[in-house]
Write a protein that holds these residues in place. Structure first.
Motif, PDB file in Angstrom:
ATOM      1  N   LEU A 304     -11.529   6.184   0.544  1.00  0.00           N
ATOM      2  CA  LEU A 304     -11.640   4.859   1.240  1.00  0.00           C
ATOM      3  C   LEU A 304     -11.584   3.592   0.444  1.00  0.00           C
ATOM      4  CD1 LEU A 304     -12.305   3.340   3.760  1.00  0.00           C
ATOM      5  CD2 LEU A 304     -14.878   4.133   3.329  1.00  0.00           C
ATOM      6  N   GLU A 305     -12.434   3.576  -0.725  1.00  0.00           N
ATOM      7  CA  GLU A 305     -12.311   2.502  -1.576  1.00  0.00           C
ATOM      8  C   GLU A 305     -10.865   2.340  -2.319  1.00  0.00           C
ATOM      9  OE1 GLU A 305     -14.738   0.263  -2.127  1.00  0.00           O
ATOM     10  OE2 GLU A 305     -15.872   1.340  -0.863  1.00  0.00           O
ATOM     11  N   THR A 306     -10.156   3.212  -2.500  1.00  0.00           N
ATOM     12  CA  THR A 306      -8.807   2.964  -2.882  1.00  0.00           C
ATOM     13  C   THR A 306      -7.924   2.226  -1.810  1.00  0.00           C
ATOM     14  OG1 THR A 306      -8.713   4.837  -4.277  1.00  0.00           O
ATOM     15  CG2 THR A 306      -6.540   4.258  -3.606  1.00  0.00           C
ATOM     16  N   TYR A 307      -8.075   2.707  -0.608  1.00  0.00           N
ATOM     17  CA  TYR A 307      -7.283   2.343   0.412  1.00  0.00           C
ATOM     18  C   TYR A 307      -7.816   0.793   0.778  1.00  0.00           C
ATOM     19  CZ  TYR A 307      -5.323   1.362   5.277  1.00  0.00           C
ATOM     20  OH  TYR A 307      -4.640   0.870   6.342  1.00  0.00           O
ATOM     21  N   LEU A 308      -9.030   0.464   0.650  1.00  0.00           N
ATOM     22  CA  LEU A 308      -9.595  -0.937   0.788  1.00  0.00           C
ATOM     23  C   LEU A 308      -9.005  -1.914  -0.276  1.00  0.00           C
ATOM     24  CD1 LEU A 308     -13.272  -0.310   1.872  1.00  0.00           C
ATOM     25  CD2 LEU A 308     -11.363  -0.854   3.228  1.00  0.00           C
ATOM     26  N   ASP A 309      -8.956  -1.233  -1.424  1.00  0.00           N
ATOM     27  CA  ASP A 309      -8.636  -2.106  -2.693  1.00  0.00           C
ATOM     28  C   ASP A 309      -7.189  -2.541  -2.547  1.00  0.00           C
ATOM     29  OD1 ASP A 309      -8.861  -2.860  -5.508  1.00  0.00           O
ATOM     30  OD2 ASP A 309      -7.262  -1.800  -5.918  1.00  0.00           O
ATOM     31  N   MET A 310      -6.152  -1.485  -1.919  1.00  0.00           N
ATOM     32  CA  MET A 310      -4.802  -1.763  -1.676  1.00  0.00           C
ATOM     33  C   MET A 310      -4.782  -2.760  -0.581  1.00  0.00           C
ATOM     34  SD  MET A 310      -2.777   2.030  -1.683  1.00  0.00           S
ATOM     35  CE  MET A 310      -3.775   2.768  -0.643  1.00  0.00           C
ATOM     36  N   LEU A 311      -5.583  -2.563   0.549  1.00  0.00           N
ATOM     37  CA  LEU A 311      -5.595  -3.576   1.508  1.00  0.00           C
ATOM     38  C   LEU A 311      -5.914  -4.919   1.191  1.00  0.00           C
ATOM     39  CD1 LEU A 311      -4.598  -3.247   4.507  1.00  0.00           C
ATOM     40  CD2 LEU A 311      -7.076  -3.080   5.172  1.00  0.00           C
ATOM     41  N   GLY A 312      -6.851  -5.130   0.218  1.00  0.00           N
ATOM     42  CA  GLY A 312      -7.379  -6.504  -0.408  1.00  0.00           C
ATOM     43  C   GLY A 312      -6.567  -7.181  -1.331  1.00  0.00           C
ATOM     44  N   ASN A 313      -6.008  -6.347  -2.199  1.00  0.00           N
ATOM     45  CA  ASN A 313      -5.077  -6.874  -3.177  1.00  0.00           C
ATOM     46  C   ASN A 313      -3.627  -6.802  -3.055  1.00  0.00           C
ATOM     47  OD1 ASN A 313      -7.545  -7.442  -5.050  1.00  0.00           O
ATOM     48  ND2 ASN A 313      -7.913  -5.307  -4.860  1.00  0.00           N
ATOM     49  N   THR A 314      -3.107  -6.240  -2.217  1.00  0.00           N
ATOM     50  CA  THR A 314      -1.565  -6.288  -1.907  1.00  0.00           C
ATOM     51  C   THR A 314      -1.033  -7.605  -1.453  1.00  0.00           C
ATOM     52  OG1 THR A 314      -1.670  -4.133  -1.596  1.00  0.00           O
ATOM     53  CG2 THR A 314       0.289  -5.244  -0.729  1.00  0.00           C
ATOM     54  N   PRO A 315      -0.087  -8.446  -1.767  1.00  0.00           N
ATOM     55  CA  PRO A 315       0.042  -9.599  -1.203  1.00  0.00           C
ATOM     56  C   PRO A 315       0.567  -9.491   0.189  1.00  0.00           C
ATOM     57  CG  PRO A 315       1.243  -9.285  -3.358  1.00  0.00           C
ATOM     58  CD  PRO A 315       0.495  -8.217  -2.993  1.00  0.00           C
ATOM     59  N   THR A 316       0.105 -10.361   1.017  1.00  0.00           N
ATOM     60  CA  THR A 316       0.480 -10.383   2.384  1.00  0.00           C
ATOM     61  C   THR A 316       1.867 -10.212   2.724  1.00  0.00           C
ATOM     62  OG1 THR A 316      -1.134 -12.118   2.877  1.00  0.00           O
ATOM     63  CG2 THR A 316       0.439 -11.713   4.736  1.00  0.00           C
ATOM     64  N   SER A 317       2.810 -10.745   1.910  1.00  0.00           N
ATOM     65  CA  SER A 317       4.236 -10.335   2.134  1.00  0.00           C
ATOM     66  C   SER A 317       4.509  -8.978   1.979  1.00  0.00           C
ATOM     67  CB  SER A 317       5.136 -11.370   1.207  1.00  0.00           C
ATOM     68  OG  SER A 317       4.738 -10.920  -0.016  1.00  0.00           O
ATOM     69  N   GLU A 318       3.824  -8.297   1.155  1.00  0.00           N
ATOM     70  CA  GLU A 318       4.173  -6.906   0.860  1.00  0.00           C
ATOM     71  C   GLU A 318       3.617  -6.124   2.098  1.00  0.00           C
ATOM     72  OE1 GLU A 318       3.424  -3.408  -2.641  1.00  0.00           O
ATOM     73  OE2 GLU A 318       3.266  -5.469  -3.125  1.00  0.00           O
ATOM     74  N   LEU A 319       2.430  -6.406   2.330  1.00  0.00           N
ATOM     75  CA  LEU A 319       1.829  -5.695   3.706  1.00  0.00           C
ATOM     76  C   LEU A 319       2.723  -5.839   4.892  1.00  0.00           C
ATOM     77  CD1 LEU A 319      -2.056  -6.671   3.307  1.00  0.00           C
ATOM     78  CD2 LEU A 319      -1.004  -4.299   2.790  1.00  0.00           C
ATOM     79  N   GLN A 320       3.419  -6.887   5.086  1.00  0.00           N
ATOM     80  CA  GLN A 320       4.116  -6.907   6.203  1.00  0.00           C
ATOM     81  C   GLN A 320       5.548  -6.165   6.221  1.00  0.00           C
ATOM     82  OE1 GLN A 320       4.806 -11.310   6.131  1.00  0.00           O
ATOM     83  NE2 GLN A 320       2.553 -11.597   7.209  1.00  0.00           N
ATOM     84  N   GLN A 321       5.712  -5.542   5.052  1.00  0.00           N
ATOM     85  CA  GLN A 321       6.956  -4.757   5.032  1.00  0.00           C
ATOM     86  C   GLN A 321       6.751  -3.335   5.731  1.00  0.00           C
ATOM     87  OE1 GLN A 321       8.260  -4.268   0.897  1.00  0.00           O
ATOM     88  NE2 GLN A 321       7.939  -6.331   0.465  1.00  0.00           N
ATOM     89  N   THR A 322       7.502  -3.000   6.605  1.00  0.00           N
ATOM     90  CA  THR A 322       7.673  -1.838   7.283  1.00  0.00           C
ATOM     91  C   THR A 322       7.283  -0.709   6.671  1.00  0.00           C
ATOM     92  OG1 THR A 322       8.913  -2.638   8.969  1.00  0.00           O
ATOM     93  CG2 THR A 322       8.432  -0.487   8.992  1.00  0.00           C
ATOM     94  N   ILE A 323       7.814  -0.567   5.570  1.00  0.00           N
ATOM     95  CA  ILE A 323       7.549   0.703   4.666  1.00  0.00           C
ATOM     96  C   ILE A 323       6.116   1.026   4.078  1.00  0.00           C
ATOM     97  CG2 ILE A 323       8.366  -0.399   2.530  1.00  0.00           C
ATOM     98  CD1 ILE A 323       9.357   3.238   3.586  1.00  0.00           C
ATOM     99  N   VAL A 324       5.447  -0.400   3.719  1.00  0.00           N
ATOM    100  CA  VAL A 324       4.396  -0.187   3.154  1.00  0.00           C
ATOM    101  C   VAL A 324       3.172  -0.268   4.377  1.00  0.00           C
ATOM    102  CG1 VAL A 324       2.387  -1.640   2.147  1.00  0.00           C
ATOM    103  CG2 VAL A 324       4.608  -1.854   1.405  1.00  0.00           C
ATOM    104  N   ARG A 325       3.460  -0.762   5.488  1.00  0.00           N
ATOM    105  CA  ARG A 325       2.577  -0.390   6.828  1.00  0.00           C
ATOM    106  C   ARG A 325       2.590   1.185   7.226  1.00  0.00           C
ATOM    107  NH1 ARG A 325       5.476  -5.010   9.990  1.00  0.00           N
ATOM    108  NH2 ARG A 325       5.073  -3.509  11.577  1.00  0.00           N
ATOM    109  N   GLY A 326       3.931   1.622   7.203  1.00  0.00           N
ATOM    110  CA  GLY A 326       4.097   2.936   7.468  1.00  0.00           C
ATOM    111  C   GLY A 326       3.140   3.950   6.523  1.00  0.00           C
ATOM    112  N   ARG A 327       3.342   3.681   5.208  1.00  0.00           N
ATOM    113  CA  ARG A 327       2.670   4.379   3.988  1.00  0.00           C
ATOM    114  C   ARG A 327       1.161   4.298   4.278  1.00  0.00           C
ATOM    115  NH1 ARG A 327       0.639   2.941  -0.344  1.00  0.00           N
ATOM    116  NH2 ARG A 327       1.951   0.806  -0.728  1.00  0.00           N
ATOM    117  N   LEU A 328       0.433   3.337   4.570  1.00  0.00           N
ATOM    118  CA  LEU A 328      -0.754   2.881   4.617  1.00  0.00           C
ATOM    119  C   LEU A 328      -1.455   3.520   6.005  1.00  0.00           C
ATOM    120  CD1 LEU A 328      -1.208  -0.855   3.654  1.00  0.00           C
ATOM    121  CD2 LEU A 328      -1.987   1.149   2.485  1.00  0.00           C
TER     122      LEU A 328
END
Length: 399
Positions: A304-328
């Motif tokens: 859970l902490e790893t997931y939250l770290d990824m969510l909080g520290n990944t640039p928004t532009s990267e989070l908006q990519q479909t491949i990243v959203r699918g993986r998360l």
């Protein structure tokens, strides 16, 4: 904009406020545990618990500071929910949705946020995004008709948030998310299920209810992180795509459920005697189960902490990519599967007594297995969608 602003905080002050909110949740955990069985019997979270959460400030965690909120991160919400979840998954589930849906309110047009946040900086809002309603255009907005399910937290709701299809002749339907006040909806009290029984996830019906334009938002903009709220608020928190956020909202309920089951199994086993009169801890398989359960719960917290770290520290532009959203989304679903497997193993090791209604073990079992069927946490659907995206195909479920 209705300004009831909180003071601007330094990073250190935000961290201290976040830690204080988690401490408040930890302090309420026993109170929630004491009422867990009654929460199930009643079918809803108690008014006393809701008031305690209001007094603790939990529902303001993700509300913009310009509306009197704390404007903290998803990690604060997740850790508050995680602190409550071992005590009662139903209560934690409703808490998670109430906190998270205030973030969703902040994605709607400014006039909508003025309405919702104007009085006390937050609202109690259940709802689902499935396209359950038909929205017929009319002057100044839409007429909504239909029926939706899975509206967790309906018992104390002030607003409802749902999805509706706008059908225009000669064009494909468009999906909007929309808001309706409690006074405009019919709540159908039909929540009769095996797990998460205290969430009051009732159906609701609308019949030609007027929805002003400003209480709607284009679904694709919310999914992609390009909503009106993303333009209104400077914080990149409000440009986060919705699916990774929702995973971060409800994943701590699953993780906390495994921790609750592991602790309860250890407690029961230490006080249990076998038929020959010896203590249950003399049985090797039970000692293995204790060790495996505690280690699994600790590992789930780490994931859970790893997931939250990824969510909080990944640039928004990267989070908006479909491949990243699918993986998360796939990762969140697989963590939930891990938690469910851990709980199921513990319940199997607990023996028949674990299925007595007086035992919290059977509640953990029912709740986690209900949880893994949630559309966001369904591991087969989530991993299939991720596989689709990896192969350049259009996913069959939203990511």
């Amino acid at each position: 904009m209705t300004l009831t602003t909180e003071p601007v905080r330094t990073d250190a002050q935000k961290a201290e406020l976040s830690a204080e909110l988690v401490r408040r949740a930890e302090a309420l955990a026993q109170f929630v545990a004491d009422g867990a069985a009654e929460t199930e019997r009643r079918g809803s979270v108690s008014a006393e618990a809701i008031e305690a959460f209001i007094d603790a400030g939990f529902f303001k965690i993700l509300v913009p500071q310009s509306y009197g909120g704390y404007e903290l991160g998803v990690d604060t919400m997740a850790r508050v929910v995680r602190a409550i979840a071992p005590s009662c998954a139903s209560t934690a589930w409703v808490l998670a949705f109430y906190i998270g849906h205030n973030w969703l309110h902040a994605l709607f047009p400014e006039k909508s946020q003025d309405e919702v946040f104007g009085e006390r900086s937050f609202a109690l809002t259940p709802g689902t995004f499935a396209p359950s309603f038909t929205l017929t255009p009319t002057d100044g907005g839409y007429l909504a008709s239909g029926r939706s399910s899975w509206n967790s937290g309906s018992a104390a709701a002030e607003w409802f948030m749902n999805g509706g299809l706008v059908k225009t002749e000669g064009q494909p339907p468009s999906l909007l998310f929309f808001l309706a006040p409690r006074s405009d909806v019919e709540v159908i009290e039909n929540w009769d299920v095996a797990g998460l029984r205290g969430t009051a996830s009732h159906d609701l019906a609308l019949d030609q209810v007027f929805i002003p334009e400003h209480r709607t938002v284009d679904a694709a903009s919310v999914m992609n992180g390009t909503s009106p709220g993303a333009a209104l608020h400077d914080n990149p928190l409000y440009a986060m795509p919705v699916m990774p956020f929702i995973v971060g909202e409800i994943l701590p309920v699953a993780v906390g459920t495994l921790r609750g089951a592991a602790d309860e199994f250890t407690r029961v086993t230490q006080n249990r005697y076998l038929s020959d009169g010896s203590g249950a801890t003399s049985k090797q398989s039970l000692r293995i189960a204790i060790g495996r359960g505690d280690a699994a719960a600790a590992l789930a917290d780490s994931m859970l902490e790893t997931y939250l770290d990824m969510l909080g520290n990944t640039p928004t532009s990267e989070l908006q990519q479909t491949i990243v959203r699918g993986r998360l989304k796939a990762e969140g679903a697989m963590i939930t599967d891990f938690c469910a497997t851990g709980v199921n193993q513990l319940v199997a090791a607990a023996g028949a007594n674990g299925f007595r209604n007086s035992s919290p073990m059977q509640r953990y079992f029912r709740d986690i297995n209900m949880m893994r069927g949630h559309a966001t946490l369904d591991s087969e659907r989530a991993t299939e969608s991720y596989g689709d995206v990896m192969l350049g195909l259009t996913p069959k479920a939203p990511v």
